[in-house]
Enzyme design. Structure first.
Site, PDB file in Angstrom:
ATOM      1  N   TYR A   1     -46.572 -14.216 -35.021  1.00 39.26           N
ATOM      2  CA  TYR A   1     -46.928 -14.803 -33.700  1.00 39.26           C
ATOM      3  C   TYR A   1     -48.012 -15.774 -33.703  1.00 39.26           C
ATOM      4  O   TYR A   1     -47.943 -16.575 -33.358  1.00 39.26           O
ATOM      5  CB  TYR A   1     -47.390 -13.510 -32.966  1.00 39.26           C
ATOM      6  CG  TYR A   1     -47.937 -13.711 -31.735  1.00 39.26           C
ATOM      7  CD1 TYR A   1     -47.443 -14.074 -30.608  1.00 39.26           C
ATOM      8  CD2 TYR A   1     -49.639 -13.617 -31.488  1.00 39.26           C
ATOM      9  CE1 TYR A   1     -47.912 -14.155 -29.117  1.00 39.26           C
ATOM     10  CE2 TYR A   1     -50.155 -14.030 -30.417  1.00 39.26           C
ATOM     11  CZ  TYR A   1     -49.514 -14.088 -29.118  1.00 39.26           C
ATOM     12  OH  TYR A   1     -50.156 -14.356 -27.807  1.00 39.26           O
TER      13      TYR A   1
ATOM     14  N   SER B   1     -52.746 -19.377 -28.250  1.00 37.41           N
ATOM     15  CA  SER B   1     -53.535 -17.818 -28.441  1.00 37.41           C
ATOM     16  C   SER B   1     -54.835 -18.071 -29.380  1.00 37.41           C
ATOM     17  O   SER B   1     -54.879 -18.964 -30.156  1.00 37.41           O
ATOM     18  CB  SER B   1     -52.621 -16.880 -28.878  1.00 37.41           C
ATOM     19  OG  SER B   1     -53.584 -15.881 -29.238  1.00 37.41           O
TER      20      SER B   1
HETATM   21  N1  LIG Z   1     -52.023 -11.071 -22.908  1.00 38.46           N
HETATM   22  C1  LIG Z   1     -52.580 -11.507 -23.944  1.00 38.46           C
HETATM   23  O1  LIG Z   1     -53.844 -10.958 -24.500  1.00 38.46           O
HETATM   24  C2  LIG Z   1     -52.486 -12.878 -24.365  1.00 38.46           C
HETATM   25  C3  LIG Z   1     -53.441 -13.765 -25.362  1.00 38.46           C
HETATM   26  C4  LIG Z   1     -53.403 -14.997 -25.773  1.00 38.46           C
HETATM   27  C5  LIG Z   1     -52.231 -15.680 -25.442  1.00 38.46           C
HETATM   28  N2  LIG Z   1     -51.162 -14.862 -24.722  1.00 38.46           N
HETATM   29  C6  LIG Z   1     -49.910 -15.592 -24.158  1.00 38.46           C
HETATM   30  O2  LIG Z   1     -49.746 -15.873 -23.028  1.00 38.46           O
HETATM   31  C7  LIG Z   1     -48.381 -15.919 -22.472  1.00 38.46           C
HETATM   32  C8  LIG Z   1     -47.832 -14.869 -21.503  1.00 38.46           C
HETATM   33  O3  LIG Z   1     -47.782 -13.663 -22.224  1.00 38.46           O
HETATM   34  P1  LIG Z   1     -48.390 -12.492 -21.116  1.00 38.46           P
HETATM   35  O4  LIG Z   1     -49.402 -11.618 -21.803  1.00 38.46           O
HETATM   36  O5  LIG Z   1     -48.616 -12.977 -19.750  1.00 38.46           O
HETATM   37  O6  LIG Z   1     -47.160 -11.220 -21.318  1.00 38.46           O
HETATM   38  P2  LIG Z   1     -46.251 -11.277 -20.217  1.00 38.46           P
HETATM   39  O7  LIG Z   1     -45.141 -10.049 -21.251  1.00 38.46           O
HETATM   40  O8  LIG Z   1     -46.305 -10.772 -19.036  1.00 38.46           O
HETATM   41  O9  LIG Z   1     -45.116 -12.472 -20.562  1.00 38.46           O
HETATM   42  C9  LIG Z   1     -44.196 -12.862 -21.704  1.00 38.46           C
HETATM   43  C10 LIG Z   1     -43.216 -13.264 -21.113  1.00 38.46           C
HETATM   44  O10 LIG Z   1     -42.308 -14.287 -22.154  1.00 38.46           O
HETATM   45  C11 LIG Z   1     -41.108 -14.199 -21.380  1.00 38.46           C
HETATM   46  N3  LIG Z   1     -39.980 -14.259 -22.674  1.00 38.46           N
HETATM   47  C12 LIG Z   1     -40.164 -13.542 -23.972  1.00 38.46           C
HETATM   48  N4  LIG Z   1     -39.050 -13.633 -24.568  1.00 38.46           N
HETATM   49  C13 LIG Z   1     -38.142 -14.614 -23.943  1.00 38.46           C
HETATM   50  C14 LIG Z   1     -37.018 -15.054 -24.269  1.00 38.46           C
HETATM   51  N5  LIG Z   1     -36.372 -14.813 -25.224  1.00 38.46           N
HETATM   52  N6  LIG Z   1     -36.411 -15.789 -23.147  1.00 38.46           N
HETATM   53  C15 LIG Z   1     -36.982 -15.985 -22.016  1.00 38.46           C
HETATM   54  N7  LIG Z   1     -38.333 -15.562 -21.784  1.00 38.46           N
HETATM   55  C16 LIG Z   1     -38.875 -14.644 -22.768  1.00 38.46           C
HETATM   56  C17 LIG Z   1     -40.796 -12.761 -20.759  1.00 38.46           C
HETATM   57  O11 LIG Z   1     -40.459 -13.265 -19.325  1.00 38.46           O
HETATM   58  C18 LIG Z   1     -42.348 -12.237 -20.384  1.00 38.46           C
HETATM   59  O12 LIG Z   1     -42.464 -12.075 -19.333  1.00 38.46           O
HETATM   60  C19 LIG Z   1     -47.521 -15.777 -24.030  1.00 38.46           C
HETATM   61  O13 LIG Z   1     -47.497 -16.941 -24.450  1.00 38.46           O
HETATM   62  C20 LIG Z   1     -48.797 -15.002 -24.873  1.00 38.46           C
HETATM   63  O14 LIG Z   1     -48.665 -15.328 -26.139  1.00 38.46           O
HETATM   64  C21 LIG Z   1     -51.413 -13.539 -24.245  1.00 38.46           C
END
Ligand SMILES: NC(=O)c1ccc[n+]([C@@H]2O[C@H](COP(=O)([O-])OP(=O)(O)OC[C@H]3O[C@@H](n4cnc5c(N)ncnc54)[C@H](O)[C@@H]3O)[C@@H](O)[C@H]2O)c1
Length: 299
Positions: free
Chosen positions: A206, A193
């Site tokens: 986080y 991130s």
């Molecule tokens: N959305 C943003 O702005 C953003 C920015 C930077 C990084 N990210 C990163 O992108 C990645 C995906 O996130 P997203 O934004 O697509 O959200 P999202 O909610 O769609 O995806 C996160 C997923 O993590 C999984 N998860 C959480 N806890 C879990 C557990 N204990 N066991 C199994 N699965 C688990 C869930 O299935 C969930 O769908 C993450 O690593 C997040 O940190 C997101």
């Protein structure tokens, strides 16, 4: 608009707009991350030109039910790869939709609802993925937990532990269990991130795990690059996914933008995961791609 507290009560209220964690894509309000008209001129999948870059490859994608993970599964399918996705059981409906979209692109998608904070489940996921797909070429560590808390004094110890248990420990377990199945040309790609680089204060736990992911990526790359397995990371900026309405308050959601004047779409991040899994990036390992909407960061 409903509000709820962090699952970790400490007397401190964490306002959560729209939905409880984990976020569900089918319950998202506002712009649909896959709507072809928002938030930019196209939904990503419409303009994406596949070229068979991952033909015959097999990918394990954690958190592949929604958001960035779903977009990775779809672009991988467009490039000819099958996917095995792991997610929480509450997200079954989103996972079924990912499967449908992958199959629509002509590839296989296997599903497993499990909690990756348990190392036994990480082992079971790798074993099941290898069994279902007949092997493994790509590991995408994408699952994560976050919950806004503005002051360290209000950050529950249980949340600190849970965030580390979700965001960094499974990277160790999954990589350790997956590597014996990988071969020269395989890739491990970790979702970090921008917050690791800017030190976001209201996501201290986080942000710390995301910094650990960058260091893990570098150390593991230095172990395995000479054996032909590349390890890289992507550090997205704001991306409109279920994680956001489930974990950020209204003010943070309103300020959820980038120098480009908008958050990214999941597909705009997923293209980096295609690049890092394909031979297009064959000279790149231990690195991080900053898909963050134009924020210039070091590292
Ligand atoms: N959305 C943003 O702005 C953003 C920015 C930077 C990084 N990210 C990163 O992108 C990645 C995906 O996130 P997203 O934004 O697509 O959200 P999202 O909610 O769609 O995806 C996160 C997923 O993590 C999984 N998860 C959480 N806890 C879990 C557990 N204990 N066991 C199994 N699965 C688990 C869930 O299935 C969930 O769908 C993450 O690593 C997040 O940190 C997101």
């Amino acid at each position: 608009m409903s509000e709820s507290k962090s699952q970790f009560e400490s007397g401190h209220e964490v306002p959560v707009a729209h939905q409880d964690a984990p976020g569900l894509q089918h319950k998202m309000k506002g712009p649909d991350p896959e709507d072809e008209n928002v938030p930019t001129e196209d939904g990503g999948y419409q303009i994406y030109k596949a070229a068979g870059k991952l033909k015959g490859k097999r990918a394990l994608i954690t958190g592949g039910d929604s958001g960035i993970g779903r977009a990775i599964a779809i672009l991988y399918a467009m490039e000819g790869a099958d996917s095995f996705i792991a997610y929480l059981k509450e997200e079954e409906k989103d996972a079924q939709e990912t499967k449908r979209k992958v199959e629509e692109k002509g590839q296989k998608c296997y599903l497993m609802a499990t909690d990756l904070t348990d190392m036994k489940n990480c082992k079971a996921v790798v074993d099941a993925a290898v069994k279902a797909m007949g092997g493994l070429d790509i590991l995408v560590n994408n699952a994560a937990y976050q919950m806004m808390v503005e002051d360290i004094l209000d950050l529950p110890e249980e949340q600190w532990l849970h965030t580390f248990a979700t965001n960094i420990h499974p990277l160790f377990y999954l990589s350790k269990y997956a590597i014996p199945h990988l071969s020269r040309g395989s890739s491990i790609i970790n979702n970090a991130s921008i917050n690791a680089y800017i030190g976001r204060p209201d996501l201290l736990d986080y942000t710390s795990t995301k910094g650990a992911i960058i260091s893990f990526t570098r150390g593991l790359s230095n172990q395995y690059v000479s054996k032909g397995i590349r390890v890289n990371a992507v550090a997205p900026g704001p991306v409109w996914t279920p994680l956001i309405p489930a974990t950020m308050n209204e003010k943070a959601q309103k300020e959820f933008t980038s120098p480009m004047g908008r958050p990214a779409q999941p597909s705009e991040i997923a293209t980096c995961f295609v690049f890092l899994a394909s031979t297009d990036s064959s000279a790149i390992s231990g690195q991080t791609i900053h898909a963050n909407g134009g924020v210039v960061v070091n590292g």
